[in-house]
Design an enzyme around this catalytic site. Sequence first.
Site, PDB file in Angstrom:
ATOM      1  N   SER A  47       2.240  -8.215   6.676  1.00  0.00           N
ATOM      2  CA  SER A  47       3.144  -7.377   5.867  1.00  0.00           C
ATOM      3  C   SER A  47       4.233  -8.245   5.224  1.00  0.00           C
ATOM      4  CB  SER A  47       3.807  -6.332   6.762  1.00  0.00           C
ATOM      5  OG  SER A  47       4.885  -5.744   6.082  1.00  0.00           O
TER       6      SER A  47
ATOM      7  N   THR B  54       4.016   2.384   9.428  1.00  0.00           N
ATOM      8  CA  THR B  54       2.979   2.321   8.405  1.00  0.00           C
ATOM      9  C   THR B  54       1.633   2.737   8.990  1.00  0.00           C
ATOM     10  OG1 THR B  54       2.066   0.980   6.615  1.00  0.00           O
ATOM     11  CG2 THR B  54       2.548  -0.176   8.675  1.00  0.00           C
TER      12      THR B  54
ATOM     13  N   LYS C 290       2.029   7.104  10.593  1.00  0.00           N
ATOM     14  CA  LYS C 290       3.111   7.833   9.917  1.00  0.00           C
ATOM     15  C   LYS C 290       3.231   9.293  10.362  1.00  0.00           C
ATOM     16  CE  LYS C 290       3.469   5.133   5.651  1.00  0.00           C
ATOM     17  NZ  LYS C 290       3.438   5.176   4.184  1.00  0.00           N
TER      18      LYS C 290
ATOM     19  N   ASP D 127       9.254   6.910   0.758  1.00  0.00           N
ATOM     20  CA  ASP D 127       8.240   6.674  -0.286  1.00  0.00           C
ATOM     21  C   ASP D 127       8.483   7.555  -1.513  1.00  0.00           C
ATOM     22  OD1 ASP D 127       6.814   4.671   0.970  1.00  0.00           O
ATOM     23  OD2 ASP D 127       5.404   6.033   1.945  1.00  0.00           O
TER      24      ASP D 127
ATOM     25  N   GLY E   6      -6.451   9.803  -3.909  1.00  0.00           N
ATOM     26  CA  GLY E   6      -6.188   9.474  -2.497  1.00  0.00           C
ATOM     27  C   GLY E   6      -5.665  10.713  -1.800  1.00  0.00           C
TER      28      GLY E   6
ATOM     29  N   GLY F 240      -1.056   9.398   3.435  1.00  0.00           N
ATOM     30  CA  GLY F 240       0.389   9.605   3.464  1.00  0.00           C
ATOM     31  C   GLY F 240       1.062   9.264   2.141  1.00  0.00           C
ATOM     32  N   ALA F 241       0.606   8.182   1.492  1.00  0.00           N
ATOM     33  CA  ALA F 241       1.236   7.777   0.223  1.00  0.00           C
ATOM     34  C   ALA F 241       0.959   8.822  -0.853  1.00  0.00           C
ATOM     35  CB  ALA F 241       0.698   6.408  -0.203  1.00  0.00           C
TER      36      ALA F 241
ATOM     37  N   LEU G  18      -0.136   2.238  -6.930  1.00  0.00           N
ATOM     38  CA  LEU G  18       0.759   1.979  -5.790  1.00  0.00           C
ATOM     39  C   LEU G  18       0.470   0.632  -5.127  1.00  0.00           C
ATOM     40  CD1 LEU G  18       1.723   4.850  -6.161  1.00  0.00           C
ATOM     41  CD2 LEU G  18       1.372   5.283  -3.742  1.00  0.00           C
TER      42      LEU G  18
ATOM     43  N   TYR H 240       0.493  -3.094  -4.576  1.00  0.00           N
ATOM     44  CA  TYR H 240       1.502  -4.047  -5.072  1.00  0.00           C
ATOM     45  C   TYR H 240       1.026  -5.494  -5.030  1.00  0.00           C
ATOM     46  CZ  TYR H 240       2.228  -3.990  -0.026  1.00  0.00           C
ATOM     47  OH  TYR H 240       2.027  -4.025   1.330  1.00  0.00           O
TER      48      TYR H 240
END
Length: 275
Positions: free
Chosen positions: A18, A65, A69, A105, A127, A130-131, A218, A220
């Site tokens: 991460s 993460t 979550k 988020d 998707g 959670g995001a 999303l 990155y």
Amino acid sequence: MLYPTPVCLLFGDRVEHSISPLIHNTAFKCLGLSFSYVAYPIQAEDVGKAITKIDGKSILGANVTIPHKMAVIPYLDSLSAEAKAVGAVNTIHVQDGKKVGHNTDIEGFLAPLDQTTFLDKNIVVLGAGGAARAVMVAVHTKLRPKSLTLVSRRVEKARAACDTLGFGEAADYSDIQQLVSSADLIVNATPLGMPPLQDEMPFPLNIQFQSHQTVYDLVYKPKKTRLLLLAEQQGASTIGGLPMLIAQAAAAFKIWTGKTMPVGDVEAALNNVIL
Ligand code: NAP
């Protein structure tokens, strides 16, 4: 868990690579704060035990993460309005001795968007994790969309998410070109495009975007995913996931420290790591 200075932890099952430690440790250092941020891998069966260690003193708080979550929620004393709306927590903070779950988020997603441009538009989100749910809440509450569609390989998963949220239409990929053609903003909230799936796209290769559309990925890393490169080639506007990553981290940083993250310094540190 014994640390020499107060720490913020990152709980997840594969957090070793991460970049959140780089973000927060850069910010702590720049502001002269004697805190540190440590990635702490945990498995599902250890979630409860890990949460009990957060005391607001030696362990100041935590980020959460994939895949924990939602699993952390039963171990918290309360949730912020955002975490409640999404049904997922990415930040834990101790306030008056109570553990509070937040979801930053939503704020992160909105940060790079010119909200007035996207008011009352047709929006498609890919998707159903959670995001994606945080994106759905952000879009529903702030952009008041004309239509909001959640696309998932298993339509029942998208339908369940829409039912829980109380808004949005569920769809699968069978009519994806038609859905995309009528959308103004298209958001990828799947992991496709991110290592080890960096060569993959969440769409068929012959998907067509138009110049009035915006594609928001999303993912990155890399900064320009395969999806963003294709959308750009076809004349669409694009937004990558890095500004969201920094903005959601800045919101968590503010919750833990009460201070504004030095975003310029963080961006400079990330420039060497995310290409
Ligand atoms: P998640 O909970 O694992 O959900 C990912 C969703 O993507 C799943 O519900 C799955 O839905 C779909 N999916 C997975 N593999 C797929 C495939 N091969 N083809 C099509 N769909 C697939 O993950 P998450 O927490 O929502 O995160 C999703 C992505 O957003 C990750 O890449 C994460 O790094 C990124 N993210 C970025 C930020 C940021 O700050 N930039 C913040 C949060 C998350 P179905 O199986 O039903 O299709």
